[in-house]
Scaffold this active site. Structure first.
Site, PDB file in Angstrom:
ATOM      1  N   VAL A   1       7.247  -8.848  19.580  1.00  0.00           N
ATOM      2  CA  VAL A   1       7.722  -8.037  18.457  1.00  0.00           C
ATOM      3  C   VAL A   1       8.124  -8.925  17.287  1.00  0.00           C
ATOM      4  O   VAL A   1       7.811  -8.656  16.131  1.00  0.00           O
ATOM      5  CB  VAL A   1       8.906  -7.148  18.898  1.00  0.00           C
ATOM      6  CG1 VAL A   1       9.523  -6.439  17.696  1.00  0.00           C
ATOM      7  CG2 VAL A   1       8.452  -6.147  19.934  1.00  0.00           C
ATOM      8  N   ALA A   2       8.806 -10.045  17.600  1.00  0.00           N
ATOM      9  CA  ALA A   2       9.297 -10.929  16.533  1.00  0.00           C
ATOM     10  C   ALA A   2       8.159 -11.686  15.860  1.00  0.00           C
ATOM     11  O   ALA A   2       8.193 -11.940  14.658  1.00  0.00           O
ATOM     12  CB  ALA A   2      10.307 -11.913  17.104  1.00  0.00           C
TER      13      ALA A   2
ATOM     14  N   GLU B   1       6.533  -7.555  10.962  1.00  0.00           N
ATOM     15  CA  GLU B   1       6.398  -6.150  10.587  1.00  0.00           C
ATOM     16  C   GLU B   1       6.970  -5.855   9.202  1.00  0.00           C
ATOM     17  O   GLU B   1       6.702  -4.817   8.626  1.00  0.00           O
ATOM     18  CB  GLU B   1       7.071  -5.233  11.631  1.00  0.00           C
ATOM     19  CG  GLU B   1       8.588  -5.282  11.658  1.00  0.00           C
ATOM     20  CD  GLU B   1       9.082  -6.380  12.582  1.00  0.00           C
ATOM     21  OE1 GLU B   1      10.291  -6.433  12.825  1.00  0.00           O
ATOM     22  OE2 GLU B   1       8.262  -7.186  13.051  1.00  0.00           O
TER      23      GLU B   1
ATOM     24  N   ASP C   1     -16.363  -3.193 -22.030  1.00  0.00           N
ATOM     25  CA  ASP C   1     -17.124  -2.417 -22.999  1.00  0.00           C
ATOM     26  C   ASP C   1     -16.693  -2.844 -24.396  1.00  0.00           C
ATOM     27  O   ASP C   1     -15.527  -3.207 -24.610  1.00  0.00           O
ATOM     28  CB  ASP C   1     -16.851  -0.926 -22.792  1.00  0.00           C
ATOM     29  CG  ASP C   1     -17.708  -0.062 -23.691  1.00  0.00           C
ATOM     30  OD1 ASP C   1     -18.927  -0.241 -23.679  1.00  0.00           O
ATOM     31  OD2 ASP C   1     -17.146   0.782 -24.406  1.00  0.00           O
TER      32      ASP C   1
ATOM     33  N   ASP D   1     -13.773   2.918 -21.773  1.00  0.00           N
ATOM     34  CA  ASP D   1     -13.082   4.129 -22.197  1.00  0.00           C
ATOM     35  C   ASP D   1     -13.950   5.379 -22.128  1.00  0.00           C
ATOM     36  O   ASP D   1     -13.456   6.479 -22.246  1.00  0.00           O
ATOM     37  CB  ASP D   1     -12.556   3.967 -23.637  1.00  0.00           C
ATOM     38  CG  ASP D   1     -13.679   3.635 -24.617  1.00  0.00           C
ATOM     39  OD1 ASP D   1     -14.830   3.559 -24.186  1.00  0.00           O
ATOM     40  OD2 ASP D   1     -13.387   3.442 -25.807  1.00  0.00           O
TER      41      ASP D   1
ATOM     42  N   ASN E   1       8.751 -17.570  12.561  1.00  0.00           N
ATOM     43  CA  ASN E   1       8.235 -17.063  13.827  1.00  0.00           C
ATOM     44  C   ASN E   1       7.660 -18.197  14.671  1.00  0.00           C
ATOM     45  O   ASN E   1       7.796 -18.206  15.900  1.00  0.00           O
ATOM     46  CB  ASN E   1       7.155 -16.009  13.571  1.00  0.00           C
ATOM     47  CG  ASN E   1       7.732 -14.735  12.972  1.00  0.00           C
ATOM     48  OD1 ASN E   1       8.941 -14.554  12.918  1.00  0.00           O
ATOM     49  ND2 ASN E   1       6.859 -13.857  12.514  1.00  0.00           N
TER      50      ASN E   1
ATOM     51  N   THR F   1      17.658 -12.131   9.871  1.00  0.00           N
ATOM     52  CA  THR F   1      17.424 -13.447   9.300  1.00  0.00           C
ATOM     53  C   THR F   1      16.063 -13.519   8.608  1.00  0.00           C
ATOM     54  O   THR F   1      15.930 -14.060   7.523  1.00  0.00           O
ATOM     55  CB  THR F   1      17.509 -14.514  10.401  1.00  0.00           C
ATOM     56  OG1 THR F   1      18.711 -14.305  11.148  1.00  0.00           O
ATOM     57  CG2 THR F   1      17.517 -15.897   9.819  1.00  0.00           C
TER      58      THR F   1
END
Length: 888
Positions: free
Chosen positions: A293-294, A298, A340, A621, A687, A718
């Site tokens: 998970v760490a 995420e 353009d 445009d 990590n 952290t």
């Protein structure tokens, strides 16, 4: 046979309408040119061909669209991580993951919903009503009820309701800039066109759906309706255009897949190694799952979302509306801007640029020009001021009127003393317009038109304050040079009569004229456009002009802006059509100006550049720009003069129509991508340190250094708070002197993967050193110490990675207050976990002595100073040199 099949059959069997005579067209469509269709025939054809409307594409429903946002690989990994976190009892982490996933799904849903409104905008361009001739009577019907064969009457101000073959015109001019890129209204005629593959802008005997009649009147027969019109074909192109992923989406997709596989392998090794050395299987399982998970950052989608959202909010304040959030980041990677000409690089307003007066070429107008010339500009003119003071009329005549006014000759005032008595209107054969005025006892005829036509009717020229012999060859040579410079050239002349002419024919009035001068007109570049082009080049971005206008005009504008030089080649639409794809792709990166191109060719240009590895931005445009806007990596529409179609197909809208605003967006995009890289560097290094700490401890004879709750705490607090604060880090020095990052470049390039591994190893080594020292000296606080050193080392690391090159000590400490606050808050929370009794029970920590705390604080600074040394070596060019791509 279905309506779609019938429409397809009709389209396939249609002849080249612009090549047909009017009688051939009406015969083919089986319509009486004097009476029109009968009501019954019109109803039958409406059933066969369907309504004259742009059909909407079948869309995914909102529910399916929303749940489709969860199909991304990174999102799936996050969902699994959330489930795992919930299974081990940490609902806080589960809730955080769910919130992040739902937030991204909502943003993706909104983006997709907005993108699908592009075709709906095309429908709003349709003319609501049309005047038709049916059964010999003029009727007003809904434009949707028009069918092939209907006779449609056009007047100034009408939106052309369908594609028409013109049968009869009276000084009809049609504004086609939105469809062809032509800046001037096109004068229409019933003359036969001889070239089969002539561009839309050259088909003077045709009028197309969605364009606007600005002058005169005409009668045309409907030859195509709905999706068979040129406007309908553009709608089909819009549907076929596939959304391209941004560089960031591509990088994160690859990053997520590789990371998940790596994490699973490491966690499996950790679990097996722990069980083999006698650790409790349940503890090792929870530890491995917590590490999994760490190890997946995420917070990354949240950081990307926050970074892009903050960038989008900053951009709105600077007149750039971000319609699709990832567009901000994409601009930072753009290597080519295909723009353009009309209305984007130019003002979309004609202006008198140069004059040839009394034998001399002069830039701009002056009050000392011959009075006759200035009066001719003002009086031989149909432009008029409206109730609000705004000039109304043909753009060319408005430009001449404004030129005279700037020299002190206001047309409305002059007309009071020199009223117009009569006029000979402009026609395509004479190419002249003449007006007759009374000035005191004299009668003056002022004429203007094509130089070759006017000079043939002149006998003298005005120079040196009087009449001089006419130098036709010299004047024509000057006119040719002005035209080669991209100017639209008109000649002016006059004739004085002692009595009011009785014979008002062109042969009588437009003879024995005295030449006054030449005027060169141009839709001029925006004042700030050249500086913007220069900034593009300094940022390593190549500007390219793509227009439907004439080659000479396009090259002249491009040279004035610095996009091209005298040796640059102009590639035209017909030339491009004759080239093979392979031949075109060989030279596409060298061409700077494209002229007379069709909408589908703009897509070819964009895709050819993309095939050569370029990331392409397209500005525009008009309706003709919409498919290319949709197919480019980022489409940029004009907010003021842009059409609804272009805005809806774009990723970003310039609210001030200022090309320079793109540079602001590029700068912001680069800053955002830098900050996302900084977060990834910070998060993955941290990590990596956690993995090294847990992985190496058993091989060093140390017990499991961290509990699952410690890993999740470091992961959420952290890693999370300081990492999110990196999103608002100010831009790096020299950010606009770097070349765009190659689109195919890995997000871990330029030294990031090396930094992640070796700084992570260093951080893990320092943490294990604190554990080993405490464990082997008999301290009972060894687990709390390694927990603290690892947490605080990450705070030193986040301060050091604020810049990839610059020293922390040369940056302003308070320039990123959120980061400073996050670091102080994280340190405070870490101290609370150590010293607050309730939290000690939850996190299984023990209070450190003052000596132990000082020891931990000292070890925690090592990472900060080592990263500072790494940046010093980078500034000296000793490491990561390939990453510094400084543009010339």
């Amino acid at each position: 046979m279905t309506k779609q099949q019938k429409a397809h059959k009709s389209q396939v069997s249609s002849p080249p309408w612009h090549l047909l005579e009017p009688w051939q067209t009406t015969a083919w469509l089986k319509v009486d040119p004097e009476k029109g269709l009968s009501h019954q025939e019109a109803e039958d054809r409406l059933i066969d061909h369907g309504p004259n409307a742009i059909q909407e594409q079948r869309r995914r429903g909102p529910i399916r669209m929303f749940f489709g946002q969860f199909a991304d690989f990174m999102i799936i990994v996050l969902i699994i991580a959330g489930i795992v976190s919930g299974l081990i009892g940490d609902l806080t982490d589960t809730i955080a993951i769910i919130v992040i996933v739902v937030l991204n799904a909502i943003i993706g849903f909104v983006q997709e919903y907005r993108a699908e409104r592009a075709v709906a905008a095309l429908m709003r361009l349709a003319s609501p009503n049309a005047q038709v001739l049916r059964e010999g009577e003029i009727k007003t019907i809904a434009a949707q009820e028009l069918v092939p064969g209907d006779l449609v009457m056009l007047e100034a101000g009408n939106v052309v309701p369908a594609d028409l073959k013109l049968l009869d015109v009276v000084r009809l001019k049609v504004e086609e800039a939105a469809l062809t890129g032509e800046s001037l209204p096109v004068e229409k005629s019933g003359a036969l066109i001889r070239e089969l593959d002539s561009p839309l802008g050259d088909r003077r005997n045709m009028a197309y759906k969605g364009t606007v009649a600005t002058y005169g009147r005409g009668l045309g027969v409907v030859i195509a309706t709905g999706m068979d019109t040129e406007l309908g074909k553009i709608a089909v192109l819009l549907r076929q255009g596939k959304e391209t992923k941004t560089p960031l989406q591509q990088r994160l997709g690859k990053f997520g897949k590789r990371l998940s596989l790596l994490v699973l392998a490491i966690c499996a090794i950790l679990f097996v190694a722990g069980v083999l050395r006698g650790e409790p299987p349940v503890l090792m399982f929870l530890t491995a799952i917590s590490l999994a998970v760490a190890a997946i950052p995420e917070a990354l989608p949240a950081v990307v979302t926050v970074s892009l959202a903050l960038g989008a909010r900053r951009m709105v304040k600077k007149n750039a509306l971000i319609r699709r959030l990832h567009a901000v980041e994409t601009l930072g990677s753009v290597t080519f801007i295909c723009s353009d000409k009309t209305g984007t690089l130019t003002l979309n307003r004609m202006h008198a640029e140069a004059f040839y007066v009394e034998g001399a070429f002069k830039k701009g107008i002056a009050a000392d020009f011959p009075t006759r010339l200035l009066r001719a500009l003002a009086l031989n003119n149909d432009a008029r001021r409206g109730q609000n003071g705004q000039l109304l009329g043909d753009p060319t005549e408005i430009a001449l009127y404004e030129a005279a006014g700037s020299a002190g000759f206001e047309g409305a005032e002059l007309a009071k003393g020199a009223p117009r008595l009569d006029e000979i209107p402009f026609d395509s054969e004479r190419k002249l317009m003449t007006t007759l005025h009374q000035e005191g006892s004299e009668f003056i005829a002022y004429a203007k038109g094509a130089p070759e036509s006017l000079l043939a009717r002149c006998v003298s020229q005005w120079a040196g304050g009087g009449q001089q012999p006419l130098q036709s060859e010299k004047i024509l040579a000057v006119a040719d040079q002005m035209a080669a410079d991209g100017l639209r050239v008109l000649a002016l002349a006059y004739r004085s009569f002692s009595e009011r002419p009785v014979d008002l024919t062109a042969d009588a009035i437009e003879s024995e004229l005295s030449f006054l001068g030449l005027v060169g007109l141009m839709d001029p570049p925006r004042p700030e456009a050249k500086e913007s082009v220069d900034l593009c080049k300094s940022a390593g971005i190549t500007p390219v002009m793509i227009t439907g206008d004439h080659p000479a005009t396009a090259l002249a504008i491009a040279m004035r802006l610095g996009i091209a030089d005298e040796d640059s080649k102009v590639l035209t639409g017909p030339e491009l059509a004759r080239m093979s794809l392979e031949e075109f792709e060989k030279q596409v990166k060298e061409v700077r100006v494209y002229a007379r191109v069709a909408p589908e060719q703009k897509i070819e240009i964009v895709k050819a550049l993309q095939d050569r590895g370029e990331f392409v931005a397209m500005t525009g445009d008009g309706v003709n720009d919409a498919p290319a806007l949709n197919s480019s990596n980022i489409g940029i529409a004009m907010g003021k003069i842009g059409t609804d179609v272009a805005r809806e197909a774009s990723h970003m809208v310039l609210l001030d129509d200022n090309f320079a605003t793109i540079i602001t967006a590029v700068r912001e995009g680069r800053r955002i991508f830098d900050n996302i890289r900084k977060f990834i560097k910070y998060a993955m290094t941290c990590n990596s340190a956690e993995i090294w700490t847990l992985f190496l401890a058993p091989f060093l004879g140390l017990p499991i250094p961290l509990l699952p709750i410690h890993i999740l705490w470091i992961n959420l607090v952290t890693d999370g708070l300081p990492g999110l604060a990196l999103a608002v880090e100010p831009e790096e020095q020299g950010i606009m002197q770097r070349r765009p990052r190659p689109p195919q470049e890995s997000i871990f390039a330029q030294g990031m993967w090396q930094h992640t591994l070796w700084i992570g190893l260093l951080m893990g080594g320092v943490s294990l050193f604190s554990q080993g020292w405490a464990y082997f000296t008999g301290s009972a606080h060894w687990q709390s110490m390694v927990f603290t050193v690892l947490s605080l080392s990450q705070m030193g690391h986040v301060l050091a990675v604020r810049s990839e090159r610059e020293s922390f000590f040369s940056q302003k400490l308070f320039s990123n207050m959120p980061l400073l606050g996050a670091v102080l808050l994280t340190i405070g929370l870490q101290m609370a976990v150590l010293y607050v009794p309730v939290l000690q029970l939850i996190f299984k920590t023990e209070a450190l002595s003052s000596g132990e705390l000082i020891f931990c604080l000292g070890l925690s600074t090592i990472v900060f100073f080592v990263v500072e040394i790494e940046k010093w070596m980078r500034r000296r060019g000793w490491i990561y040199r390939d990453g510094e791509q400084i543009s010339r």
